[in-house]
Write a protein that holds these residues in place. Structure first.
Motif, PDB file in Angstrom:
ATOM      1  N   VAL A   1      22.034  15.162  -7.214  1.00  0.00           N
ATOM      2  CA  VAL A   1      23.267  15.928  -7.379  1.00  0.00           C
ATOM      3  C   VAL A   1      23.147  17.223  -6.586  1.00  0.00           C
ATOM      4  CG1 VAL A   1      22.414  16.923  -9.552  1.00  0.00           C
ATOM      5  CG2 VAL A   1      24.867  16.957  -9.047  1.00  0.00           C
ATOM      6  N   ASP A   2      24.196  17.557  -5.844  1.00  0.00           N
ATOM      7  CA  ASP A   2      24.095  18.716  -4.959  1.00  0.00           C
ATOM      8  C   ASP A   2      24.851  19.938  -5.466  1.00  0.00           C
ATOM      9  OD1 ASP A   2      26.816  18.415  -4.387  1.00  0.00           O
ATOM     10  OD2 ASP A   2      26.501  17.539  -2.416  1.00  0.00           O
ATOM     11  N   PHE A   3      24.420  21.078  -4.953  1.00  0.00           N
ATOM     12  CA  PHE A   3      25.226  22.286  -4.960  1.00  0.00           C
ATOM     13  C   PHE A   3      25.853  22.323  -3.569  1.00  0.00           C
ATOM     14  CE2 PHE A   3      22.314  23.746  -8.322  1.00  0.00           C
ATOM     15  CZ  PHE A   3      23.191  24.380  -9.190  1.00  0.00           C
ATOM     16  N   PRO A   4      27.162  22.132  -3.435  1.00  0.00           N
ATOM     17  CA  PRO A   4      27.744  22.122  -2.089  1.00  0.00           C
ATOM     18  C   PRO A   4      27.499  23.444  -1.374  1.00  0.00           C
ATOM     19  CG  PRO A   4      29.456  22.306  -3.766  1.00  0.00           C
ATOM     20  CD  PRO A   4      28.184  21.995  -4.487  1.00  0.00           C
ATOM     21  N   SER A   5      27.067  23.338  -0.137  1.00  0.00           N
ATOM     22  CA  SER A   5      26.742  24.535   0.638  1.00  0.00           C
ATOM     23  C   SER A   5      27.935  24.991   1.472  1.00  0.00           C
ATOM     24  CB  SER A   5      25.559  24.239   1.568  1.00  0.00           C
ATOM     25  OG  SER A   5      25.348  25.303   2.470  1.00  0.00           O
ATOM     26  N   ARG A   6      28.028  26.288   1.673  1.00  0.00           N
ATOM     27  CA  ARG A   6      29.074  26.833   2.549  1.00  0.00           C
ATOM     28  C   ARG A   6      28.695  26.644   4.019  1.00  0.00           C
ATOM     29  NH1 ARG A   6      32.116  29.369  -1.259  1.00  0.00           N
ATOM     30  NH2 ARG A   6      30.969  30.308  -2.996  1.00  0.00           N
ATOM     31  N   ASN A   7      27.429  26.328   4.259  1.00  0.00           N
ATOM     32  CA  ASN A   7      26.969  26.099   5.630  1.00  0.00           C
ATOM     33  C   ASN A   7      25.986  24.929   5.645  1.00  0.00           C
ATOM     34  OD1 ASN A   7      26.357  26.343   8.361  1.00  0.00           O
ATOM     35  ND2 ASN A   7      24.843  27.953   8.031  1.00  0.00           N
ATOM     36  N   PRO A   8      26.501  23.713   5.443  1.00  0.00           N
ATOM     37  CA  PRO A   8      25.618  22.531   5.357  1.00  0.00           C
ATOM     38  C   PRO A   8      25.275  21.980   6.740  1.00  0.00           C
ATOM     39  CG  PRO A   8      27.869  21.863   4.968  1.00  0.00           C
ATOM     40  CD  PRO A   8      27.904  23.359   5.210  1.00  0.00           C
ATOM     41  N   TYR A   9      24.600  22.784   7.530  1.00  0.00           N
ATOM     42  CA  TYR A   9      24.434  22.478   8.949  1.00  0.00           C
ATOM     43  C   TYR A   9      23.530  21.280   9.227  1.00  0.00           C
ATOM     44  CZ  TYR A   9      20.063  25.125   8.448  1.00  0.00           C
ATOM     45  OH  TYR A   9      18.829  25.574   8.043  1.00  0.00           O
ATOM     46  N   LEU A  10      22.794  20.816   8.233  1.00  0.00           N
ATOM     47  CA  LEU A  10      21.934  19.653   8.440  1.00  0.00           C
ATOM     48  C   LEU A  10      22.647  18.337   8.134  1.00  0.00           C
ATOM     49  CD1 LEU A  10      18.618  20.963   6.836  1.00  0.00           C
ATOM     50  CD2 LEU A  10      19.161  20.801   9.269  1.00  0.00           C
ATOM     51  N   GLU A  11      23.838  18.427   7.561  1.00  0.00           N
ATOM     52  CA  GLU A  11      24.551  17.219   7.142  1.00  0.00           C
ATOM     53  C   GLU A  11      25.394  16.644   8.273  1.00  0.00           C
ATOM     54  OE1 GLU A  11      23.665  16.234   4.235  1.00  0.00           O
ATOM     55  OE2 GLU A  11      22.737  18.133   3.673  1.00  0.00           O
ATOM     56  N   GLY A  12      25.656  15.342   8.174  1.00  0.00           N
ATOM     57  CA  GLY A  12      26.640  14.733   9.049  1.00  0.00           C
ATOM     58  C   GLY A  12      28.027  15.175   8.616  1.00  0.00           C
ATOM     59  N   GLN A  13      29.019  14.853   9.426  1.00  0.00           N
ATOM     60  CA  GLN A  13      30.376  15.317   9.151  1.00  0.00           C
ATOM     61  C   GLN A  13      30.904  14.811   7.816  1.00  0.00           C
ATOM     62  OE1 GLN A  13      31.706  17.534  11.433  1.00  0.00           O
ATOM     63  NE2 GLN A  13      33.107  17.945   9.734  1.00  0.00           N
ATOM     64  N   TYR A  14      30.522  13.597   7.451  1.00  0.00           N
ATOM     65  CA  TYR A  14      31.043  12.988   6.217  1.00  0.00           C
ATOM     66  C   TYR A  14      30.652  13.804   4.987  1.00  0.00           C
ATOM     67  CZ  TYR A  14      32.071   9.394   2.728  1.00  0.00           C
ATOM     68  OH  TYR A  14      32.561   8.714   1.638  1.00  0.00           O
ATOM     69  N   ILE A  15      29.365  14.103   4.843  1.00  0.00           N
ATOM     70  CA  ILE A  15      28.898  14.878   3.686  1.00  0.00           C
ATOM     71  C   ILE A  15      29.363  16.324   3.796  1.00  0.00           C
ATOM     72  CG2 ILE A  15      26.868  15.752   2.471  1.00  0.00           C
ATOM     73  CD1 ILE A  15      27.383  12.809   1.970  1.00  0.00           C
ATOM     74  N   ALA A  16      29.342  16.881   5.002  1.00  0.00           N
ATOM     75  CA  ALA A  16      29.781  18.268   5.186  1.00  0.00           C
ATOM     76  C   ALA A  16      31.234  18.439   4.755  1.00  0.00           C
ATOM     77  CB  ALA A  16      29.606  18.686   6.645  1.00  0.00           C
ATOM     78  N   ASP A  17      32.074  17.461   5.088  1.00  0.00           N
ATOM     79  CA  ASP A  17      33.488  17.533   4.699  1.00  0.00           C
ATOM     80  C   ASP A  17      33.642  17.454   3.182  1.00  0.00           C
ATOM     81  OD1 ASP A  17      34.313  17.767   7.301  1.00  0.00           O
ATOM     82  OD2 ASP A  17      34.923  15.670   7.523  1.00  0.00           O
ATOM     83  N   ARG A  18      32.830  16.632   2.537  1.00  0.00           N
ATOM     84  CA  ARG A  18      32.900  16.520   1.081  1.00  0.00           C
ATOM     85  C   ARG A  18      32.490  17.838   0.421  1.00  0.00           C
ATOM     86  NH1 ARG A  18      33.021  10.832  -0.489  1.00  0.00           N
ATOM     87  NH2 ARG A  18      32.145  11.278  -2.540  1.00  0.00           N
ATOM     88  N   MET A  19      31.464  18.471   0.961  1.00  0.00           N
ATOM     89  CA  MET A  19      31.043  19.763   0.417  1.00  0.00           C
ATOM     90  C   MET A  19      32.145  20.809   0.594  1.00  0.00           C
ATOM     91  SD  MET A  19      27.012  20.189   1.386  1.00  0.00           S
ATOM     92  CE  MET A  19      25.737  19.244   0.527  1.00  0.00           C
ATOM     93  N   ALA A  20      32.778  20.797   1.765  1.00  0.00           N
ATOM     94  CA  ALA A  20      33.842  21.768   2.034  1.00  0.00           C
ATOM     95  C   ALA A  20      35.016  21.574   1.077  1.00  0.00           C
ATOM     96  CB  ALA A  20      34.308  21.645   3.484  1.00  0.00           C
ATOM     97  N   LYS A  21      35.389  20.331   0.847  1.00  0.00           N
ATOM     98  CA  LYS A  21      36.515  20.055  -0.056  1.00  0.00           C
ATOM     99  C   LYS A  21      36.164  20.411  -1.500  1.00  0.00           C
ATOM    100  CE  LYS A  21      38.713  16.494   2.787  1.00  0.00           C
ATOM    101  NZ  LYS A  21      39.861  17.352   3.118  1.00  0.00           N
TER     102      LYS A  21
END
Length: 237
Positions: free
Chosen positions: A34-54
């Motif tokens: 389970v994650d804490f969504p990051s404001r700067n998830p620079y290691l993630e692919g676009q799919y996970i990064a978009d989920r964190m942003a949303k």
């Protein structure tokens, strides 16, 4: 042998991710990341990064994420939770507060990513929490040494991305070498686990668990199909 499912905390809302955890468990999952969504998830692919942003668009209060995680843990005592957090998120939460939260609620295993140095990682380890380490398939000596020195599980790359160490050409060889180095902690394999047969491969190689990510995430809108796929992965354990 277990499968580890990724839970996008807060996506699309905290209530949705809470319900997803319930569905995961009902389908047989006993370890969740389970994650804490990051404001700067620079290691993630676009799919996970978009989920964190949303997720952060819907709720940007990390205290609410903590409350949701505690609620999940109380409802699902049979599930072991791994906490994924970027160092920048831990800094925003406050390192001491993050440690206190994890210890008070028995979240003992932390995947700490995006490190700028060793200070925060060492603080977390010194507190008694366990921090995982990542070993790439081509078995870099420095990563093996880091794994030996760490106190958490080893996150072993399940499949090569082009680079293979001739001394350890298969996943089984990689895991055997880590064991021969004296590592007795769990070895969880991920990156490349896309189909049930990949879980079988990881099991036969000696892994303790396998991370399953996007294959399940992309089925979230079709819960019966998602749970059916989880059971197919689980059947290979």
């Amino acid at each position: 042998m277990e499968i580890i499912l990724y839970l996008s905390n807060g996506y699309p809302t905290l209530e949705n991710s809470y319900q997803t955890a319930i569905e995961y468990a009902d389908a047989g999952c006993r370890i969740m990341e389970v994650d804490f969504p990051s404001r700067n998830p620079y290691l993630e692919g676009q799919y996970i990064a978009d989920r964190m942003a949303k997720a952060l668009e819907a709720c940007d209060d990390y205290e609410k994420y903590m409350e949701s995680m505690v609620k999940m843990k109380k409802l699902l005592p049979e599930v072991h939770f791994l906490v994924l957090a970027y160092e920048n998120t831990v800094e925003e939460i406050g390192t001491e507060h993050f440690i206190e939260f994890c210890k008070e609620n028995d979240f003992k295993d932390v995947l700490l990513v995006g490190l700028k140095g060793e200070i925060i990682k060492n603080q977390i380890i010194e507190s008694g929490l366990k921090v995982s380490c990542y070993v790439q398939f081509h078995m870099l000596p420095e990563e093996i040494e880091s794994a030996k020195a760490s106190n958490g599980f080893v996150y072993m790359q399940a499949k090569p991305n082009g680079n293979i160490n001739p001394d350890f050409p298969t996943l089984k060889d990689c895991i055997k070498h880590l064991r021969d180095c004296g590592i007795e902690r769990p070895i969880y394999c991920g990156v490349g686990i896309h189909a049930p047969k990949d879980v079988k491969m990881a099991k036969e190689a000696g892994a303790d668990a396998a991370f399953v990510g996007s294959t399940i995430l992309k089925l979230h809108e079709d819960v019966p199909a998602m749970k059916g796929m989880i059971r197919k992965f689980k059947a290979q354990c």
